[in-house]
Design an enzyme around this catalytic site. Structure first.
Site, PDB file in Angstrom:
ATOM      1  N   LYS A   1      86.683  51.275 -32.123  1.00 24.82           N
ATOM      2  CA  LYS A   1      87.228  50.661 -33.331  1.00 24.82           C
ATOM      3  C   LYS A   1      86.124  50.410 -34.352  1.00 24.82           C
ATOM      4  O   LYS A   1      86.307  50.596 -35.553  1.00 24.82           O
ATOM      5  CB  LYS A   1      87.925  49.339 -32.988  1.00 24.82           C
TER       6      LYS A   1
ATOM      7  N   GLY B   1      86.752  43.202 -24.675  1.00 24.12           N
ATOM      8  CA  GLY B   1      85.527  43.801 -25.162  1.00 24.12           C
ATOM      9  C   GLY B   1      85.343  43.457 -26.624  1.00 24.12           C
ATOM     10  O   GLY B   1      86.298  43.450 -27.394  1.00 24.12           O
TER      11      GLY B   1
ATOM     12  N   ALA C   1      87.429  44.008 -31.541  1.00 28.16           N
ATOM     13  CA  ALA C   1      87.695  43.549 -30.175  1.00 28.16           C
ATOM     14  C   ALA C   1      88.910  44.269 -29.604  1.00 28.16           C
ATOM     15  O   ALA C   1      89.763  44.777 -30.343  1.00 28.16           O
ATOM     16  CB  ALA C   1      87.907  42.037 -30.152  1.00 28.16           C
ATOM     17  N   ASP C   2      88.979  44.282 -28.289  1.00 26.64           N
ATOM     18  CA  ASP C   2      90.145  44.828 -27.595  1.00 26.64           C
ATOM     19  C   ASP C   2      90.329  44.075 -26.290  1.00 26.64           C
ATOM     20  O   ASP C   2      89.346  43.765 -25.601  1.00 26.64           O
ATOM     21  CB  ASP C   2      89.967  46.321 -27.318  1.00 26.64           C
ATOM     22  N   THR C   3      91.578  43.771 -25.960  1.00 23.73           N
ATOM     23  CA  THR C   3      91.897  43.007 -24.758  1.00 23.73           C
ATOM     24  C   THR C   3      92.893  43.773 -23.897  1.00 23.73           C
ATOM     25  O   THR C   3      93.865  44.331 -24.417  1.00 23.73           O
ATOM     26  CB  THR C   3      92.500  41.637 -25.116  1.00 23.73           C
TER      27      THR C   3
END
Length: 222
Positions: free
Chosen positions: A53, A108, A71-73
Site C-alpha cells: 500500500k 502490519g 496499515a493492514d489487519t
C-alpha cells in the site's frame, strides 16, 4: 512541522491516530491491489500488504517533510485468513468458527518518508467464549461487520459479551497498534515536545496564589 498522512479510510484507525493529538490528514486511493502470494503466512501477510500500500502513495511520501502511514489487519485462524465477509452467511460462519476458540489478529504498519521506511507487525491473541447462535445473529444483523476482518469489532457489542481473553494490544485488534506506532514515529520521524504554556510558550507550569495551574500543558510536533 512535518505533514502526517494516514492512508486509510478506516474510522477506527482515524480515531486511534487522533488519540495521539498529532495533527494529520486522511488521504485514500481507491482500488488498490491487495493481493498477496499464497506462500505468505500469518503475520507476513499484513506486513507485505502495508508495504505494498505504501508504494501506491509514493507521490505523497516523496515530498519533503511528509510522512505516510499505511496499515493492514488480518485475522488468522487454523492457518488461514479470515478477511472481510462478503455476505451475511459468511459473517455468521466466521463467528461460529471462532466461538469458544482462540485466533490471532496481525496488523502490519509501514511508516514512510522520502528519507526512510520503517515497517513492523504486531500480534494479539484473542479468545472468544462460546457464543449462542442468537448472539451471533443479533450482532451481525445489528452491527453489519462487513468492513471488518474476521467479521467483528472488538470495541463493539460482540467484544463486550464474547471476548474472554486477550494477549497483546487491544488497539492492535481494532486495527492500529497505536503505542508501537507512536514509539516509531517519535524515534524515527518526528520530534515530540511536551511543554507548558500557550501560543508556543515554553514556560514551566506554575501555580497561582490559589494553587491552580497558571499554564496548561501542550504538545508540539516538529
Amino acid at each position: 512541522m512535518k505533514k502526517i498522512i494516514l492512508a486509510s479510510n478506516s474510522p477506527r484507525r482515524k480515531e486511534l491516530l487522533g488519540g495521539l493529538d498529532i495533527p494529520f490528514e486522511v488521504i485514500t486511493i481507491n482500488g488498490l491491489d491487495e493481493s498477496f502470494s499464497e506462500d505468505l503466512k500469518g503475520e507476513e501477510i499484513p506486513l507485505f500488504l502495508s508495504e505494498k500500500k505504501s508504494e501506491a502513495y509514493s507521490e505523497f511520501w516523496i515530498k519533503p517533510e511528509t510522512v505516510v502511514i499505511t496499515a493492514d489487519t488480518i485475522v488468522w485462524m487454523n492457518d488461514k485468513v479470515l478477511g472481510k465477509p462478503k455476505s451475511r452467511e459468511e459473517a455468521l460462519e466466521m463467528l461460529r468458527s471462532m466461538s469458544g476458540k482462540s485466533h490471532y489478529v496481525y496488523t502490519g504498519v509501514c511508516v514512510r518518508s522520502a528519507e526512510k521506511k520503517v515497517s513492523f507487525v504486531c500480534s494479539s491473541e484473542v479468545r472468544f467464549a462460546n457464543l449462542d447462535e442468537t448472539e451471533i445473529e443479533y450482532y451481525v444483523d445489528k452491527y453489519q461487520p462487513y468492513d471488518k476482518a474476521g467479521s467483528y469489532g472488538v470495541q463493539e457489542w460482540i467484544g463486550y459479551i464474547g471476548v474472554e481473553h486477550i494477549n497483546g494490544s487491544f488497539y492492535n485488534i481494532m486495527g492500529l497498534p497505536i503505542q508501537r506506532l507512536y514509539t516509531v514515529m517519535k524515534k524515527e520521524f518526528i520530534s515530540v515536545i511536551i511543554a507548558a504554556g500557550g501560543s508556543g510558550s515554553r514556560m514551566k507550569c506554575g501555580k497561582d496564589e490559589n494553587g491552580n495551574d497558571k499554564n496548561k500543558m501542550f504538545l508540539e510536533f516538529l
